[in-house]
Design an enzyme around this catalytic site. Structure first.
Site: not given
Length: 467
Positions: A319-321, A467
């Site tokens: 989810w963060h990257g 994000f």
């Protein structure tokens, strides 16, 4: 965002609040909706259409789930459709390049990388909007039949691009019916100003040190410089993100909303499990409600519980990257939390609180290396420098210069990341009869100091906008 912090603070907010408070009740949501769309479109003129599409998909899914409440298979198809569209859009814009580059490398392909730009805050508003569909499917909330009201919820400008992730259930009763009081607005202004202070005075200033250190090749860093740098980032990301969350929650209170708090002094945690109950609280809660528990949580025995934890932490990293760094960062925490559940907590519980805080803080700092240094090779070299195995030795003249230059801001960051200033303020308020009247003066002074810093700054990006 492409507009400056000064434009946002001194042009956008006053106009929005002036219109919001002078117009009648029925027009307030229109003000919020238009301001949210304008706020996002100013930074992302084209991708505001993507935001509207995401909201429209979940609004439609919610109406269909309500209409066909007695038809389980049909309801499941609506849910799957919403999931495919929401997560599909997120995957296309955020992960296409990652998949293409890795597929080319693994299988010797020559697929063209489209290099799509990442819409600001897409991970936040996708999860926020999708929570409505998921809760509707689980019958936890009532349907929102007014499209403009739902779009207002998704586009609430204070938290649209960087959280906290506000679920529909958090504000369901306040979308159409909310009260704005003087005391709540005053509380909101205070929280906003304190959040601004975190960002402008602490995050920006300590972040300058991390920028300097990152500019030095990792294999040439002296050990002391490497530690100063990663500790600087440790405080920068906390004050940057928690500062934005405080600003968002504060602005919400001014308008009568109660957004969930997103941070609770995470660097005072006595375990990694506790850290993630205090850091980015709304993200952890989202994954728990919509991934961990539906997978079975801790109800299916030890093996399934460990599997569920690894899935959650793999997805948290992703989810963060879109990079292996983020994936490993998520798995890193998953493994530690599993170890704590299996055996480590039994040992930690016997240790003094201070030792447990040091343990947790050290592991978090180690995690930030993976989080912010691009490339696994570069991260590996940075770890070598941290433990004295790099080419830079233990320290040099620049290390001592940086330590002396940033010593004061480090002290302020350490104090600011604890609850001691808050406890001291509460003691003063209870001890001195008129101490409570100093709060407005403090907040005004803090606002003026922040303004002075902003005047000399050309750009003040928030780290979690990416994000």
């Amino acid at each position: 965002m492409v507009f400056s912090s000064l434009t946002f603070l001194y042009v956008f907010l006053p106009v929005v609040f002036l219109l919001y408070f002078i117009l009648p009740k029925k027009a307030k949501n229109i003000v919020l909706l238009l301001s949210g769309l304008l706020f996002y479109a100013w930074g992302e003129p084209v991708y505001v259409l993507l935001l509207i599409l995401t909201a429209s998909v979940d609004y439609t899914a919610g109406r269909l789930l309500d209409k066909y409440d007695d038809r389980p298979k049909l309801r499941a198809s609506f849910l799957i459709g919403a999931l495919v569209i929401n997560l599909g859009l997120l995957a296309v814009f955020k992960y296409t390049s990652f998949f293409v580059v890795n597929a080319n490398g693994l299988f010797g392909l020559n697929i063209n990388d489209p290099k799509l730009p990442l819409p600001i805050g897409i991970s936040f508003y996708t999860f926020q909007s999708l929570s409505y569909t998921l809760d509707m499917y689980m019958r936890k909330i009532k349907v929102q039949k007014n499209y403009l009201s739902y779009l207002t919820y998704v586009t609430l400008f204070p938290q649209i691009v960087a959280g906290p992730i506000v679920r529909y259930s958090d504000v369901a009763n306040e979308i159409d019916e909310r009260k704005t009081t003087v005391s709540l607005a005053g509380e909101g202004v205070g929280q906003f100003v304190r959040g601004l202070g975190k960002k402008v005075l602490l995050a920006n200033n300590i972040g300058a040190l991390w920028t300097l250190v990152k500019g030095i090749p990792a294999d040439e860093l002296p050990m002391m410089t490497a530690w100063l740098g990663i500790l600087a980032f440790t405080f920068q990301i906390y004050f940057d993100f928690s500062g934005y969350s405080d600003m968002a929650c504060g602005l919400g209170k001014v308008m009568g909303f109660h957004f969930p708090e997103n941070f609770n002094y995470p660097y005072l945690s006595k375990s990694i499990s506790e850290f993630w109950r205090r850091w980015h609280i709304t993200l952890g809660s989202w994954f728990k409600s919509y991934v961990y528990i539906p997978l079975g949580g801790n109800r299916g025995g030890t093996a399934k519980t460990l599997r569920n934890l690894l899935v959650v932490w793999f997805l948290t990293g992703l989810w963060h990257g879109a990079s292996w760094n983020f994936i490993l960062w998520g798995v890193y925490y998953g493994v530690i939390i599993i170890c704590e559940k299996l055996f480590l907590m039994k040992f930690l519980d016997k240790l003094p609180s201070f030792i447990r805080i040091v343990y947790s803080f050290f592991l978090v700092v180690m995690g930030w290396v993976l989080f912010d240094i691009d490339g696994l090779g570069a991260a590996g070299n940075f770890y070598k420098a941290l433990f004295g195995f790099g080419k830079g030795g233990l320290m040099d003249g620049n290390s001592l210069y940086l330590l002396s230059t940033y010593a004061l801001i480090f002290v302020l960051c350490i104090l600011g990341s604890t609850d001691y200033p808050k406890k001291l303020a509460n003691k003063l308020i209870h001890k001195f009869k008129y101490a409570c009247y100093l709060a407005p003066a403090y907040e005004l002074g803090l606002m003026l100091v922040c303004t002075a810093f902003l005047v000399n700054a050309t750009y003040n990006p928030f780290l979690y906008f990416r994000f």
